[in-house]
Design an enzyme around this catalytic site. Structure first.
Site, mmCIF file in Angstrom:
data_model
loop_
_atom_site.group_PDB
_atom_site.id
_atom_site.type_symbol
_atom_site.label_atom_id
_atom_site.label_comp_id
_atom_site.label_asym_id
_atom_site.label_seq_id
_atom_site.Cartn_x
_atom_site.Cartn_y
_atom_site.Cartn_z
ATOM 1 N N ALA A 136 -12.360 -35.174 35.374
ATOM 2 C CA ALA A 136 -12.105 -33.831 34.926
ATOM 3 C C ALA A 136 -13.390 -32.807 34.796
ATOM 4 O O ALA A 136 -14.265 -33.470 35.152
ATOM 5 C CB ALA A 136 -11.310 -33.716 33.680
ATOM 6 N N ASP A 287 -15.196 -44.278 22.090
ATOM 7 C CA ASP A 287 -16.192 -43.761 23.249
ATOM 8 C C ASP A 287 -17.249 -42.931 22.400
ATOM 9 O O ASP A 287 -17.625 -41.787 23.009
ATOM 10 C CB ASP A 287 -15.567 -43.201 24.433
ATOM 11 C CG ASP A 287 -16.444 -42.952 25.680
ATOM 12 O OD1 ASP A 287 -17.519 -43.943 25.855
ATOM 13 O OD2 ASP A 287 -16.198 -41.987 26.444
#
Length: 505
Positions: A136, A287
């Site tokens: 994205a 993450d």
């Protein structure tokens, strides 16, 4: 059949690119494969690039040149050091997720299709792309009410492309299982299925929005931590709109100094924020690298990008806490017993022998500051120990351990002198006392006492119902009517049964 041929063609193309970087059958792994595969590897390395680089570094370069799905594949591989090893996982973790942005008019068209609103109707202003990754890209925008937001938009056609690429990966995994016997232990088909499922989740931005909302709620009472608010009416499967927060990257030490940020305190906060999520909430940001954390104008730690998340059930959290706490206290027998109690190590092995093996991991690192400690090497040694004892690691725990390594690295960049054990101890101790220690036993005893009291109060009704059933047996047979069953159930629950007319029996 035709689709299989197309997938095989994709696989051949990918194999040629991997071979160009000696990442198809790396020379370091050649002795582990059958002779025919070894010969193929030798041929594939003719003219290969990347001499002097580690296998993981070569693989990262090869994947970076193949498109979004391959970049994501490499990043997901980095979360499984139990399969690829910690050195390779670390090298793949540095794989840059930067791609050329797609045009603004395409982004606006995506928004209109996803939200049924033009960008002019939805926003007072809408910027050019400020960041573009494999899946994205992000734009900065202002809502009509004046709020600034970040708008994340999936790449056009990324879902279809990822589906085709992972189909090719699956074909490659089946071929690897068929050709390379040692690969079967790694279960490549199952692994690719796991990666494919994880990628599918990441390609639905509503799930990322839900993860951001859940983390924000879980951390709402933790001082000094902030998660951007989701703008739900501007969010869909392909578009995520979230609060824009200005700040300085935690990797920018000069910027932190300029803002007067207490860096040792920030490093501890990063570590404790992760442990709070993993232990107390069982849902954690998997993450937490430098690019996904920054400090806002009020000095608060801000978490962003919730595409990769981990979840632990109560048993996994308890085992994790007991193992970590055992290491902190240097009680290796307790840490070993936690492995056995959870069924991670087979009963035919000795707890004492496993404790000694854990001691060989823990003693060399105990009490060391972060600048003298490489957690990735520690966990690699821990994986080596578990391999000796034929311990099968659960994927969610491996993801947790991988995230720990990343968080440790971030904390060490902020404060090279941080003592990881001292920082972790209060959070782990609190969890142990709440869920495992005396406080937990007291809470359980209270619950058991309440249940026992209810049973005691219900005993007369239960005894009467049992006596009636016994009499029926003596009279020639037991016939349990609906009313009899209701009376027995009500007695066990401590309630007075009701007659068919609704009155107390």
């Amino acid at each position: 059949m035709f689709r299989t041929l197309i997938d095989f063609g994709r696989l051949v193309r990918a194999a040629l690119i991997l071979a160009r970087y000696d990442a198809l059958i790396p020379k370091e792994f050649a002795p582990m494969v059958p002779v025919p595969v070894r010969i193929l590897g030798r041929v594939s390395r003719i003219g290969a690039r990347g001499k002097g680089m580690r296998p993981g570094q070569r693989l990262a370069q090869a994947l970076a040149g193949q498109g979004p799905a391959y970049v994501k594949f490499g990043q997901l591989l980095a979360t499984r050091p139990d399969i690829v090893g910690f050195q390779m996982a670390e090298d793949l973790g540095a794989l840059q997720d930067r791609m050329p942005p797609f045009p603004n008019d395409v982004a606006k068209a995506q928004i209109e299709r996803a939200l049924n609103l033009s960008t002019e109707e939805a926003f007072a202003s809408f910027s050019e792309p400020i960041a573009a990754a494999s899946v994205a890209q992000v734009h900065k925008a202002q809502l009509k009410d004046g709020r600034w937001v970040a708008v994340k938009i999936l790449r056009p056609g990324i879902e279809d492309k990822a589906r085709k690429e992972f189909r090719a990966f699956m074909l490659g995994a089946r071929i690897a299982e068929w050709l390379i016997r040692p690969a079967r232990r790694m279960e490549p088909v199952k692994f690719i299925k796991t990666l494919s499922d994880a990628a599918a989740v990441e390609l639905d931005l509503r799930i990322e929005a839900g993860s951001a909302s859940e983390i924000a709620e879980n951390l709402s009472e933790m001082e000094g931590v902030r998660v951007p608010d989701v703008v739900w009416d501007m969010t869909s499967r392909r578009v995520l709109t979230i609060e824009w927060i200005d700040g300085v990257a935690i990797s920018d030490r000069e910027g932190l100094v300029a803002r007067g940020v207490d860096q040792p305190a920030l490093a501890k906060l990063v570590l404790r924020t992760f442990l709070q999520q993993a232990l107390h909430d069982g849902f954690f940001h998997a993450d937490m690298h430098q690019g996904n954390m920054f400090v806002d104008g009020q000095g608060q730690l801000v978490l962003i990008d919730f595409g990769i998340m981990g979840r632990l059930d109560e048993q996994a959290r308890r085992v994790f806490a007991e193992i970590i706490y055992g290491f902190i206290r240097r009680d290796y027998h307790a840490a070993a017993k936690a492995h056995f109690d959870a069924g991670y190590v087979a009963d035919h092995y000795s707890v004492e022998a496993f404790a000694t093996a854990l001691r060989s991991v823990g003693e060399p690192i105990f009490g060391r500051d972060a600048d003298r400690l490489d957690m990735s090497r520690v966990l690699q040694q821990l994986f080596d120990v578990t391999d000796v004892f034929d311990m099968h690691l659960r994927p969610e725990l491996v993801l947790l351990q991988r995230t720990m390594v990343v968080v440790e690295g971030v904390a060490r960049i902020i404060d090279p002198q941080i003592n990881l054990w001292d920082t972790a101890e209060p959070t782990v101790r609190d969890y142990i006392s709440e869920r495992v220690g005396p406080r937990a036993l007291l809470k359980q005893a209270k619950a058991n006492g309440t249940a026992a009291l209810s049973l005691f109060e219900a005993f007369p009704q239960f005894a009467a119902a049992a006596e009636e059933a016994a009499q029926q047996v003596m009279d020639g047979g037991l016939e349990l009517s609906d009313e009899s069953i209701d009376r027995l159930a009500a007695a066990i629950k401590g309630k007075r049964p009701k007659s068919k007319k609704g009155k107390a029996a």
